[in-house]
Design an enzyme around this catalytic site. Structure first.
Site, PDB file in Angstrom:
ATOM      1  N   LYS A  79       0.851  -1.200   0.000  1.00  0.00           N
ATOM      2  CA  LYS A  79       0.000   0.000   0.000  1.00  0.00           C
ATOM      3  C   LYS A  79       0.883   1.245   0.000  1.00  0.00           C
ATOM      4  O   LYS A  79       1.873   1.310   0.741  1.00  0.00           O
ATOM      5  CB  LYS A  79      -0.925  -0.021   1.222  1.00  0.00           C
ATOM      6  CG  LYS A  79      -2.007   1.053   1.191  1.00  0.00           C
ATOM      7  CD  LYS A  79      -2.952   0.929   2.394  1.00  0.00           C
ATOM      8  CE  LYS A  79      -4.062   1.964   2.359  1.00  0.00           C
ATOM      9  NZ  LYS A  79      -4.966   1.840   3.522  1.00  0.00           N
ATOM     10  N   SER A 154      -9.807   2.257   2.561  1.00  0.00           N
ATOM     11  CA  SER A 154      -8.912   2.940   1.653  1.00  0.00           C
ATOM     12  C   SER A 154      -7.981   2.012   0.863  1.00  0.00           C
ATOM     13  O   SER A 154      -7.473   2.408  -0.173  1.00  0.00           O
ATOM     14  CB  SER A 154      -8.048   3.926   2.448  1.00  0.00           C
ATOM     15  OG  SER A 154      -7.204   3.237   3.356  1.00  0.00           O
ATOM     16  N   SER A 178      -9.972  -0.063   6.747  1.00  0.00           N
ATOM     17  CA  SER A 178      -9.351   0.047   5.425  1.00  0.00           C
ATOM     18  C   SER A 178      -8.659  -1.211   4.920  1.00  0.00           C
ATOM     19  O   SER A 178      -8.298  -1.289   3.749  1.00  0.00           O
ATOM     20  CB  SER A 178      -8.350   1.204   5.411  1.00  0.00           C
ATOM     21  OG  SER A 178      -9.044   2.419   5.402  1.00  0.00           O
TER      22      SER A 178
END
Ligand SMILES: [Mg+2]
Ligand SMILES: [Zn+2]
Lengths: 499, 98, 498
Positions: A79, A154, A178
C-alpha cells in the site's frame, strides 16, 4: 504446478522445492499486471527493477544453500502509504507526487529481510481517508468482480491486486476498516492486528491512535504467514507492543473451534445491512456451530456511538498529522512566484495538493480540537472510546471472539456515494469499533450475496494481543466453506482479460 | 449541533492553512453542518464520570537511551526539497520575522 | 514630561512573570537519535523524525526526562505522578511537523519555588519566587533570511532553513505571578535567572549559556497603579539573552508601559522583542487574531508515570544546593554579605572559586574579578567570564604576590590578556612589563631626580617627608611606571638620610 492463482504458501513451497524461482514468479505477476492493471488500476507505481534485483538475490542465496525465511521470494503489493527508500510514495495524494522517501518503514525493512519481493505500490484513498479508493488523486481502482464497482477503501488497490491475481500477498493499513472492508468486497482476507502489534514507523499517519498496518492475502494461512513477518516490537515506535507475537500461523492451521465461545454482536446486524450479507453471515455462523463452536449473543450498546466518535477522533488527529504537508521540506509546492510569503504558498499548496475528502476531515478536526469545542467534540469522543472498550471487555469476559458482517453491503458502484460523505462513512460501521478499542479484527470471505453475486465478508474480532484466536476461527470457517463450495471463492470471479 | 457559518469555516481554513474560495467555503459550511449534526451525538453518553481514552493500549514510560545514531546525509535530508540552497531548505519569505 | 524609572515605580506597581527555556545537554535530540552538538554544517544532524518526514515517529530521550525531573526536584517542585506530551498546533516553517511536541495540562513537575536574595536600600532581603511548572518540549530549526530587509523586492526575498536545532530537548520553567517587588523588580528578575542558572549548572543538565541561546528568558511584565491591587495587562518580552538584559528588559518595559498609561493609552497584550543596543523593546511578529493551538495528547507517545523509587533515586543524586554552597564558601573566604551577594549576582562565584583553587589569595581573587575584570567587561558590555580565564587571573595574582608585578602593572597585563595578547607571561614579555627591582637602576633614577629638583631634596633632608612624593613621582615616570613605588621611597629616604 505453481501459477499466479496459487496461494503464497504454495508458492513458498515450490520455491523451497526448487520447482520455481522468485524471478519466474515475479515475472509472471508482472505479466498479469501488464494484462489486467489497465482495467483494475490497483498499482500506482511498479518497481520492476528493484523487485527483480531482489528476486535474483533471493534465488542466488537459495541456490547457495542458505536457509531462507518461509516467504522468501514470494511477491507482494505494498500500500502506497508505507515508505520504501527511493521508491515513490504518494499516499494517493497529489501532495506527495514525486516524493521518494530517504528511508524504509519498519514493515518494509522486515519484508526485505524476509526476502519478500515488493512488486510496487498500490492505490488508496488519499491519505487513507475513504471506503472506496475513489478519493485517490490518481483515479479510482476497479473491483475485479465488477469493474464498474468500488474495491473498498482505503486499501482498494491492495485488495484488488489480490483478487485480480496481480500479487499473492499485500500490505494494507486499517484505521477504521481500510484492510477489512476492501477484503470483504473483493472476496479476499484482510487482517487488522492488535494496535501496536505491527510497527507504525514509516506508515504515513492518518490517525495515529487508530492506524495499524496488516496483512492482506487470499487465504487465512497466507495472511498468518505474512503477519508473522511484519509483526513484532520496534523501538522506533513508542506505541509498539513489547511482547512476543501471537502464534498466528499455528492458530491458522488448527482448523478447530471445538468448545470456543463465539459472540455475535447484536448491534452489528439488522437495519442497514443488506439481506444477502446477513444471510451469508448467518450461514457462516451455522458452519462454525457445526465445527463445534458455541454461539452467544452479546450486546455492545455503545457501538451505536462508534461511528460518531471515529469521525471526531480520526479527523482531529489527521488535522495535526497532515499539517506537515506544507511544501517547505518535501512534496509539491504551488504558487511560489518569488513574491508570495511562505504562509501564502503553504495555503495555495494545501488547496491544490489535498482532495475534497482530506480537506473536509482537516477542517472537521480543526473544529473539533478548537478551544471552546474540544470538550464537546474531541473530549466526548474519547469518552465514547472508553465506553466502547468497556463493551468489548464485558463481551470478552463471556466469549473468546466476537463476530459480525465486515461491511453492511457488497461493493457499490463507482460514483454512487461520492457526494454523500455520511452514507460513505456508514460503510465502516462494523469495522470501526475494533480500531477504537485497539483490538484485532479480520475479514474472511463467506460467500456471494444472492441479490448481486458479489462477495461478502465475515468479521472476527479478538481481544488485544490474542490475534491468534481470530486466525483460529477464520481458518476453521475458511476450511468449512471451502469444503462446502468445492473451490476458492475467487474462482467464481470473472476472468479478466487484457485490452 | 449546527449553525456553522461560512465565516467559521473561513477561520478554520485559515488555522489549517488551506486557501478556499467562496464557493468552497459555502459548500463546506453546509457539509460541516450535516456532519457535525451527526457526530454531536457522542455528547449523549459522554458523562463526566467516564474517563477519556487517548491511547488504546495502556503502556507508560517508553523511553530511548541517550545514544547518538547516524543522521541522514544532508543530500538525503534535502532530497525531497522543492528548493534548496547552500545545504539548506529554501522557502518563500517568512513574514513577520526580524 | 516622560517618566523615568524612579518616577514610574513611584506611581505604578510592577508584576513579573518569567519563562525560562533551557536546552538540555543530552547527547541526542528529544525524540530522535540525531546529535545535539553545536555548530554542525546545515542539516547534517537531521533524520526523518526531526525533519517531520511522513511516517516518522518520536521516541522520548530517557535522559531528558531524568534531567527534567532533576530540575523539578532542585526547584522544590512535586513530580507529577502522571504526565503526558501534547501537540501544540501552529504552522511555522522552522517547525517541521507544524506542531510542537510539548506538555500542556499535564507537565512533569509543578508547584515549586526558588529563594533568592537581593540588595535593597535596607540591606539584603530574601525573596521567594514561586514556580508554576517545569515542562519538556523541543526546539525549532533556524532560519536565515536572505534579501531586502524591508519591503518585498521581487525575486529577492526568501529564507533558508537548517533543522539541526529542530528537536533539541528544551525544558521550560514558568514562574507564578511574582508580585510585591516594588521598585526592585529588575533585581528580582535578574537574581532569579542567575540563581536558576546556577542551579541548572550545578545539576549538569545544561550548558546554560545565555549568549549562545542554551538558556533563554521571556519576561512578562504588567503595571498597576500603586495601591490599586489590580493586575494590569502584560507584555511578553522575548529574546532576552543575558543576565544584564533581563534587568534592562524589566526597566525598559516599566518605563514604556508607565508612559503609555500616563498618556491614557492602553497596554496591548503582545509579544515584544528586546533590543540589546537600546535596552528597549519593540512589538514582535504579529500573531493570528485568535491564536488557537488546539492542544491534544500526543498519540505517538505514551504517558510518563514516574514511580517514587525512580524519583527518590534521582533525588539522591542532587548536588549541593547553590545556596548551601554559597554559605560554605562565604564562611571559608570570610566575605561580608554584601560582597557575597555582588559576587553571586555578577555570576562570578564559580570563577572566583576556581581562581582560589589555583592558589590565589581569596581577597585578591574576589577583588580582581569584581573590580578590574568586571569594569572592563562592563565597558565592553559582555560577561566577565568571557574575557579572561580563572587560570590567567590566578597567574596575575601569583605574580603580584611574588612582587614581580605591581597592581598598576598587573592591570596592564590583564588588559593585554583581554586584548588577545596571550597568557600573562606572554603579555609581560611582549610589553616588557617587569617590576624594576634592580637597586642600581633605581639609584641611578633617584640620583637623576635629586639632581633635577635639588630644592625638594633639601626639604626632605630637612625632615619634610611628604615632599618625597614629588621625587618618587619623577622616578616612577622615568622608569615607565615599572618601579615598585614602596621600594623607591625606601631607597630615596635612605639616600637623603631619613
Ligand atoms: Mg514553550
Ligand atoms: Zn533526528
Amino acid at each position: 504446478m505453481t501459477t499466479i492463482r496459487s496461494t503464497a504458501a504454495e508458492m513458498a513451497a515450490a520455491l523451497a522445492a526448487g520447482t520455481t524461482t522468485s524471478v519466474e514468479l515475479t515475472n509472471a505477476h508482472y505479466a498479469q499486471i501488464e494484462k489486467v492493471d489497465g482495467a483494475v488500476h490497483a498499482f500506482l507505481h511498479l518497481d520492476k527493477e528493484g523487485a527483480l534485483a531482489q528476486a535474483e538475490a533471493v534465488d542466488a542465496k537459495r541456490k547457495s544453500g542458505t536457509e531462507m525465511p518461509p516467504l522468501a521470494g514470494v511477491p507482494l503489493a505494498l500500500k502506497d502509504l508505507l515508505t520504501q527508500k527511493g521508491v515513490p510514495t504518494t499516499c494517493g495524494s497529489r501532495m506527495l507526487e514525486g516524493w521518494r522517501p530517504p528511508y524504509d518503514s519498519t514493515v518494509v525493512s522486515k519484508l526485505k529481510a524476509a526476502g519478500i519481493v515488493i512488486l510496487g505500490k498500490t492505490n488508496m484513498d488519499e491519505f487513507a481517508m475513504g471506503s472506496s479508493t475513489e478519493n485517490s488523486a490518481y483515479g479510482p481502482t476497479h473491483n475485479p468482480w465488477d469493474l464498474a464497482r468500488i474495491p473498498g477503501g482505503s486499501g482498494g488497490g491492495s485488495a484488488a491486486a489480490l483478487a485480480a491475481f496481480e500479487a499473492p500477498l499485500a500490505i494494507g493499513s486499517d484505521t477504521g476498516g481500510s484492510i477489512r472492508q476492501p477484503a470483504a468486497v473483493t472476496g479476499t482476507v484482510g487482517v487488522k492486528p492488535t494496535y501496536g502489534g505491527v510497527s507504525r514507523y514509516g506508515l504515513i499517519a492518518f490517525s495515529s491512535s487508530l492506524d495499524q498496518a496488516g496483512p492482506c492475502a487470499r487465504t487465512v494461512l497466507d495472511a498468518a504467514l505474512l503477519h508473522e513477518v511484519i509483526a513484532g516490537h520496534d523501538e522506533r515506535d513508542s506505541t509498539s507492543i513489547n511482547a512476543p507475537v501471537p502464534q498466528v500461523v499455528k492458530a491458522a492451521k488448527k482448523l478447530d473451534v471445538k468448545g470456543m465461545k463465539i459472540g455475535v454482536v447484536k448491534e452489528l446486524q439488522g437495519e442497514g445491512f443488506q439481506s444477502g450479507v446477513l444471510s451469508r453471515f448467518h450461514e457462516s455462523l451455522d458452519a462454525l456451530v457445526s465445527a463445534g463452536a458455541e454461539l452467544v449473543e452479546v450486546s455492545c450498546p455503545n457501538f451505536d456511538y462508534a461511528l460518531a466518535a471515529y469521525y471526531l477522533i480520526a479527523p482531529s488527529e489527521c488535522s495535526s498529522n497532515l499539517a506537515r504537508f506544507d511544501s517547505m521540506r518535501y512534496g509539491i509546492r504551488v504558487g511560489d512566484n518569488g513574491e508570495r510569503s511562505a504562509e501564502e504558498v503553504m495555503k495555495l499548496t494545501r488547496h491544490e495538493g489535498f482532495g475534497p475528502e482530506v480537506k473536509r476531515r482537516i477542517i472537521l478536526g480543526t473544529y473539533a480540537l478548537s478551544s471552546g469545542y474540544y470538550d464537546a467534540y474531541y473530549g466526548s469522543a474519547q469518552k465514547v472510546r472508553t465506553l466502547i472498550m468497556r463493551d468489548f471487555n464485558a463481551a470478552f469476559a463471556k466469549v473468546d471472539v466476537l463476530v459480525s458482517p465486515t461491511a453492511p453491503t457488497t461493493a457499490f458502484k463507482i460514483g454512487e456515494q461520492v457526494d454523500d460523505p455520511l452514507a460513505m462513512y456508514l460503510n465502516d460501521i462494523a469495522t470501526i469499533p475494533v480500531n477504537l478499542a485497539g483490538i484485532g479484527g479480520m475479514s474472511v470471505p463467506c460467500g456471494l450475496a444472492a441479490e448481486d453475486g458479489l462477495p461478502v465478508g465475515f468479521q472476527i474480532m479478538s481481544p488485544a494481543m490474542r490475534d491468534d484466536l481470530m486466525y483460529q476461527v477464520g481458518g476453521t470457517l475458511e476450511a468449512a466453506l471451502l469444503s462446502k463450495w468445492g473451490a476458492p471463492i475467487l474462482d467464481k470471479a470473472p476472468v479478466l482479460v487484457g485490452n | 449541533m449546527s449553525g456553522i457559518s461560512r465565516e467559521d469555516v473561513a477561520h478554520l481554513a485559515k488555522l489549517a492553512r488551506i486557501e478556499m474560495n467562496d464557493a468552497e467555503l459555502d459548500h463546506l459550511a453546509k457539509e460541516m453542518d450535516v456532519i457535525l449534526g451527526a457526530v454531536a451525538r457522542v455528547q449523549e453518553v459522554a458523562a463526566s464520570d467516564v474517563p477519556p481514552t487517548s491511547h488504546p493500549i495502556p503502556v507508560n514510560n517508553i523511553v530511548r537511551e541517550d545514544i547518538v545514531r547516524p543522521s541522514l546525509s544532508p543530500e538525503e535530508a534535502l532530497s525531497g526539497a522543492p528548493a534548496q540552497s547552500e545545504g539548506r531548505f529554501k522557502v518563500p519569505q517568512i513574514l513577520g520575522e526580524e | 514630561m516622560a517618566l523615568n524609572y524612579d518616577q514610574a515605580v513611584a506611581k505604578y506597581e510592577p508584576t513579573l512573570g518569567l519563562e525560562v527555556h533551557v536546552e538540555l545537554n543530552t547527547k541526542s535530540k528529544m525524540f530522535c537519535s540525531c546529535a545535539t552538538e553545536f555548530g554542525g554544517a546545515p542539516n547534517t544532524q537531521t533524520c526523518p523524525v526531526c525533519l517531520g518526514m511522513p511516517g516518522a515517529l518520536p521516541v522520548v530521550n530517557g535522559r531528558a526526562i531524568e534531567s527534567s525531573i532533576l530540575i523539578g526536584l532542585a526547584l522544590n517542585c512535586s513530580v507529577a505522578p502522571f504526565s503526558r506530551f501534547a501537540r501544540k498546533n501552529y504552522f511555522y516553517p522552522d517547525m517541521p511537523k507544524n506542531f510542537q511536541t510539548s506538555q500542556y495540562d499535564e507537565p512533569i513537575c509543578v508547584n515549586g519555588y526558588l529563594d533568592i536574595e537581593i540588595e535593597t536600600d535596607e540591606g539584603l532581603k530574601a525573596f521567594r519566587v514561586e514556580i508554576e511548572r517545569v515542562h519538556m518540549e523541543e526546539d525549532t530549526g533556524k532560519s536565515l533570511h536572505v534579501g531586502g530587509a524591508t519591503g518585498r523586492i521581487h525575486g529577492a526575498d526568501y529564507s533558508l532553513l537548517d533543522y539541526n536545532r529542530a528537536g533539541i530537548p528544551l525544558v521550560e520553567i514558568v514562574t507564578k505571578i511574582v508580585g510585591g517587588t516594588g521598585k526592585y523588580a529588575p533585581q528580582v528578575a535578574r537574581a532569579y535567572v542567575t540563581e536558576l542558572r546556577d542551579i541548572l549548572r550545578s545539576l549538569g543538565v545544561s550548558d546554560v549559556k545565555m549568549e549562545q541561546g542554551s538558556m533563554r528568558c521571556d519576561v512578562n511584565l504588567s503595571l498597576a497603579p500603586m495601591g490599586s491591587g489590580a493586575l494590569g495587562t502584560r507584555s511578553e518580552t522575548k529574546n532576552v539573552n543575558s543576565l544584564r538584559s533581563v534587568e534592562r528588559a524589566v526597566i525598559g518595559e516599566v518605563i514604556r508601559q508607565s508612559n503609555r498609561l500616563e498618556s491614557g493609552e492602553r497596554i496591548v497584550q503582545e509579544t515584544r522583542h528586546f533590543l540589546e543596543e537600546s535596552g528597549q523593546t519593540r512589538p514582535g511578529r504579529s500573531k493570528e487574531q485568535a491564536e488557537d493551538y488546539r492542544y491534544f495528547p500526543e498519540p505517538d507517545l505514551v504517558p510518563v508515570v514516574p514511580d517514587s523509587a525512580w524519583i527518590e533515586e534521582l533525588r539522591s543524586t542532587l548536588p549541593e544546593k547553590p545556596s548551601t554552597r554559597r554559605a560554605r564558601l562565604q564562611a571559608d573566604w570570610s566575605v561580608p554579605d554584601k560582597e557575597m551577594t555582588s559576587l553571586v549576582n555578577a555570576g562570578l562565584l564559580d570563577v572566583v572559586e576556581e581562581t582560589i583553587a589555583l592558589g590565589a589569595e581569596p581577597t585578591r581573587a574576589r577583588s580582581w574579578w569584581l573590580g578590574e575584570v568586571s569594569r572592563l567587561a562592563n565597558e565592553r558590555e559582555v560577561d566577565p567570564t568571557t574575557l579572561i580565564t580563572s587560570a590567567q587571573v590566578a597567574e596575575v595574582i601569583a605574580l603580584i604576590e611574588s612582587g614581580d608585578l605591581t597592581d598598576k602593572l598587573a592591570r596592564q597585563v590583564v588588559e593585554g590578556v583581554i586584548a588577545g595578547e596571550g597568557n600573562p607571561s606572554a603579555v609581560i614579555a611582549q610589553r616588557g612589563l617587569k617590576v624594576v627591582s634592580d637597586d642600581g637602576a633605581l639609584m641611578t633614577a633617584i640620583e637623576a631626580a635629586i639632581a633635577s629638583q635639588p630644592e625638594t631634596a633639601e626639604r626632605i633632608r630637612g625632615g619634610n617627608i611628604p615632599a618625597a612624593g614629588a621625587l618618587i613621582g619623577a622616578v616612577m615616570k622615568a622608569t615607565g611606571g615599572q618601579a615598585d613605588a614602596a621600594k623607591v621611597r625606601e631607597l630615596l629616604l635612605k639616600h637623603l638620610g631619613q
